[in-house]
Design a protein around this motif. Structure first.
Motif, PDB file in Angstrom:
ATOM      1  N   GLU A  64       8.429   3.026  44.707  1.00 56.28           N
ATOM      2  CA  GLU A  64       9.329   2.405  45.926  1.00 56.28           C
ATOM      3  C   GLU A  64       8.814   1.036  46.025  1.00 56.28           C
ATOM      4  OE1 GLU A  64      12.534   1.936  48.540  1.00 56.28           O
ATOM      5  OE2 GLU A  64      11.790   3.639  47.422  1.00 56.28           O
ATOM      6  N   PRO A  65       9.800  -0.353  45.891  1.00 58.18           N
ATOM      7  CA  PRO A  65      11.147   0.128  45.729  1.00 58.18           C
ATOM      8  C   PRO A  65      11.472   0.395  44.491  1.00 58.18           C
ATOM      9  CG  PRO A  65      10.475  -2.322  45.618  1.00 58.18           C
ATOM     10  CD  PRO A  65       9.315  -1.671  45.979  1.00 58.18           C
ATOM     11  N   THR A  66      12.873   0.926  44.127  1.00 58.27           N
ATOM     12  CA  THR A  66      13.190   1.530  42.869  1.00 58.27           C
ATOM     13  C   THR A  66      13.771   0.696  41.914  1.00 58.27           C
ATOM     14  OG1 THR A  66      15.408   2.308  43.815  1.00 58.27           O
ATOM     15  CG2 THR A  66      13.445   3.925  43.971  1.00 58.27           C
ATOM     16  N   GLY A  67      14.299  -0.572  42.609  1.00 56.12           N
ATOM     17  CA  GLY A  67      15.010  -1.528  41.891  1.00 56.12           C
ATOM     18  C   GLY A  67      16.426  -1.051  41.431  1.00 56.12           C
ATOM     19  N   GLU A  68      17.123   0.394  42.101  1.00 53.59           N
ATOM     20  CA  GLU A  68      18.234   0.594  41.664  1.00 53.59           C
ATOM     21  C   GLU A  68      19.511   0.089  42.729  1.00 53.59           C
ATOM     22  OE1 GLU A  68      17.902   4.634  41.180  1.00 53.59           O
ATOM     23  OE2 GLU A  68      16.663   4.474  39.200  1.00 53.59           O
ATOM     24  N   SER A  69      19.063  -0.494  43.899  1.00 53.64           N
ATOM     25  CA  SER A  69      19.917  -0.633  44.944  1.00 53.64           C
ATOM     26  C   SER A  69      20.515  -2.235  44.865  1.00 53.64           C
ATOM     27  CB  SER A  69      19.066  -0.664  46.361  1.00 53.64           C
ATOM     28  OG  SER A  69      19.961  -1.179  47.405  1.00 53.64           O
ATOM     29  N   ASP A  70      21.851  -1.907  44.997  1.00 53.62           N
ATOM     30  CA  ASP A  70      22.653  -3.188  44.938  1.00 53.62           C
ATOM     31  C   ASP A  70      22.925  -3.778  46.367  1.00 53.62           C
ATOM     32  OD1 ASP A  70      22.956  -2.760  42.247  1.00 53.62           O
ATOM     33  OD2 ASP A  70      24.722  -1.604  42.810  1.00 53.62           O
ATOM     34  N   ALA A  82       9.653  -7.317  55.995  1.00 54.76           N
ATOM     35  CA  ALA A  82       8.654  -6.502  55.277  1.00 54.76           C
ATOM     36  C   ALA A  82       9.478  -5.617  54.340  1.00 54.76           C
ATOM     37  CB  ALA A  82       8.010  -5.550  56.450  1.00 54.76           C
ATOM     38  N   LEU A  83       8.620  -5.580  53.074  1.00 55.36           N
ATOM     39  CA  LEU A  83       9.101  -4.795  51.924  1.00 55.36           C
ATOM     40  C   LEU A  83       8.127  -3.789  51.543  1.00 55.36           C
ATOM     41  CD1 LEU A  83      11.108  -4.262  49.465  1.00 55.36           C
ATOM     42  CD2 LEU A  83       9.573  -5.740  48.325  1.00 55.36           C
ATOM     43  N   ASP A  84       8.693  -2.545  51.804  1.00 56.65           N
ATOM     44  CA  ASP A  84       7.590  -1.337  51.458  1.00 56.65           C
ATOM     45  C   ASP A  84       7.285  -1.232  49.974  1.00 56.65           C
ATOM     46  OD1 ASP A  84       7.462  -0.773  54.352  1.00 56.65           O
ATOM     47  OD2 ASP A  84       9.153   0.652  54.075  1.00 56.65           O
ATOM     48  N   HIS A 114      -2.743  -9.265  48.238  1.00 54.17           N
ATOM     49  CA  HIS A 114      -4.301  -8.342  48.244  1.00 54.17           C
ATOM     50  C   HIS A 114      -4.158  -7.390  49.204  1.00 54.17           C
ATOM     51  CE1 HIS A 114      -6.472 -11.635  46.129  1.00 54.17           C
ATOM     52  NE2 HIS A 114      -5.550 -12.419  46.736  1.00 54.17           N
ATOM     53  N   PRO A 115      -3.678  -6.042  48.749  1.00 54.21           N
ATOM     54  CA  PRO A 115      -3.600  -4.922  49.842  1.00 54.21           C
ATOM     55  C   PRO A 115      -5.029  -4.726  50.470  1.00 54.21           C
ATOM     56  CG  PRO A 115      -2.713  -4.247  47.480  1.00 54.21           C
ATOM     57  CD  PRO A 115      -3.422  -5.674  47.379  1.00 54.21           C
ATOM     58  N   LYS A 116      -4.855  -4.114  51.892  1.00 51.77           N
ATOM     59  CA  LYS A 116      -5.899  -3.821  52.455  1.00 51.77           C
ATOM     60  C   LYS A 116      -6.496  -2.319  51.988  1.00 51.77           C
ATOM     61  CE  LYS A 116      -3.586  -3.409  56.218  1.00 51.77           C
ATOM     62  NZ  LYS A 116      -2.803  -3.240  57.616  1.00 51.77           N
ATOM     63  N   PRO A 117      -7.994  -2.288  52.050  1.00 52.46           N
ATOM     64  CA  PRO A 117      -8.467  -1.094  51.387  1.00 52.46           C
ATOM     65  C   PRO A 117      -7.856   0.150  52.183  1.00 52.46           C
ATOM     66  CG  PRO A 117     -10.236  -2.568  51.875  1.00 52.46           C
ATOM     67  CD  PRO A 117      -8.854  -3.268  52.532  1.00 52.46           C
ATOM     68  N   GLN A 133       2.519  -2.827  52.841  1.00 51.72           N
ATOM     69  CA  GLN A 133       3.877  -3.584  52.787  1.00 51.72           C
ATOM     70  C   GLN A 133       3.709  -5.106  52.283  1.00 51.72           C
ATOM     71  OE1 GLN A 133       4.644  -3.108  57.296  1.00 51.72           O
ATOM     72  NE2 GLN A 133       6.547  -1.885  56.871  1.00 51.72           N
ATOM     73  N   VAL A 134       4.467  -5.534  51.773  1.00 55.22           N
ATOM     74  CA  VAL A 134       4.619  -6.892  51.309  1.00 55.22           C
ATOM     75  C   VAL A 134       5.708  -7.819  52.319  1.00 55.22           C
ATOM     76  CG1 VAL A 134       5.212  -8.578  49.510  1.00 55.22           C
ATOM     77  CG2 VAL A 134       4.168  -6.399  48.887  1.00 55.22           C
TER      78      VAL A 134
END
Length: 206
Positions: A64-70, A82-84, A114-117, A133-134
């Motif tokens: 996720e994200p899948t890249g398939e959503s329009d 926020a992007l999961d 840099h993701p958290k541990p 989350q980005v």
């Protein structure tokens, strides 16, 4: 180092011949070097070196994200959204210190996260799960545009343990003499296929 046990069997191989040719190659012109190497390769035999069992290929896959959503991800220009991000990692050593998330915007700007541990889980041996989350923020466009999200793997080419053998008396001097990259990281390499996400920053109301 992994193939050191095979070195005695390399007599007559390309590596063995290359060592003999080194003095000649150093003094030759580039065109002559090419001819020498081509001839040597044709006359050489190659050994099949089996990989040691302890070696595993490190892989990553973004779920996720899948890249398939329009449908574009809408947010107000100048603010954040926020992007999961959910990804699986296989055979990655120290993922908390080496795995990064990169966001590439249409205008060429790149953001490194840099993701958290705490964002890393360990569901099984050799497996990790990244759930984070980005936060995206950018100026407005007249129409939806795509960003690219991918995982990067940080590396350090000098992973020798020689530093642990330095006497304590010279420890401080060695740290001052050698440039120390941040967190021991020299650079990053692409580690997963990029996933495209539509975003649409809306102009802020005045």
């Amino acid at each position: 180092r992994c193939f050191i046990s095979e070195l005695p069997h390399m007599q007559g191989s390309f590596v063995d011949k290359l060592l003999d040719l080194m003095p000649r190659l150093v003094t030759s012109k580039p065109s002559e070097v090419v001819k020498i190497l081509q001839t040597t390769l044709r006359q050489s035999t190659f050994l099949h070196l089996p990989l040691p069992e302890q070696l595993h290929r490190a892989t990553a896959n973004i779920i996720e994200p899948t890249g398939e959503s329009d449908n574009p991800l809408r947010f107000t220009s100048g603010l954040v959204v926020a992007l999961d991000v959910d990804a699986t990692l296989e055979h990655v050593q120290d993922p908390q210190g080496t795995v990064k998330v990169q966001v590439l915007y249409p205008d060429g700007q790149a953001q490194l996260i840099h993701p958290k541990p705490a964002d890393f889980r360990n569901p099984g041996p050799g497996r990790h799960r990244l759930i984070t989350q980005v936060y995206l923020s950018h100026t407005a466009w007249t129409e939806p545009c795509q960003i690219e999200v991918r995982l990067l793997l940080a590396y350090n080419s000098n992973r020798s343990k020689a530093s642990t053998k330095i006497p304590k008396s010279t420890w401080n001097e060695s740290l001052e003499a050698l440039p120390q990259p941040e967190n021991g990281i020299e650079g990053t390499i692409p580690f997963s296929k990029p996933v495209k996400v539509y975003i649409m920053p809306k102009p802020a109301r005045r």
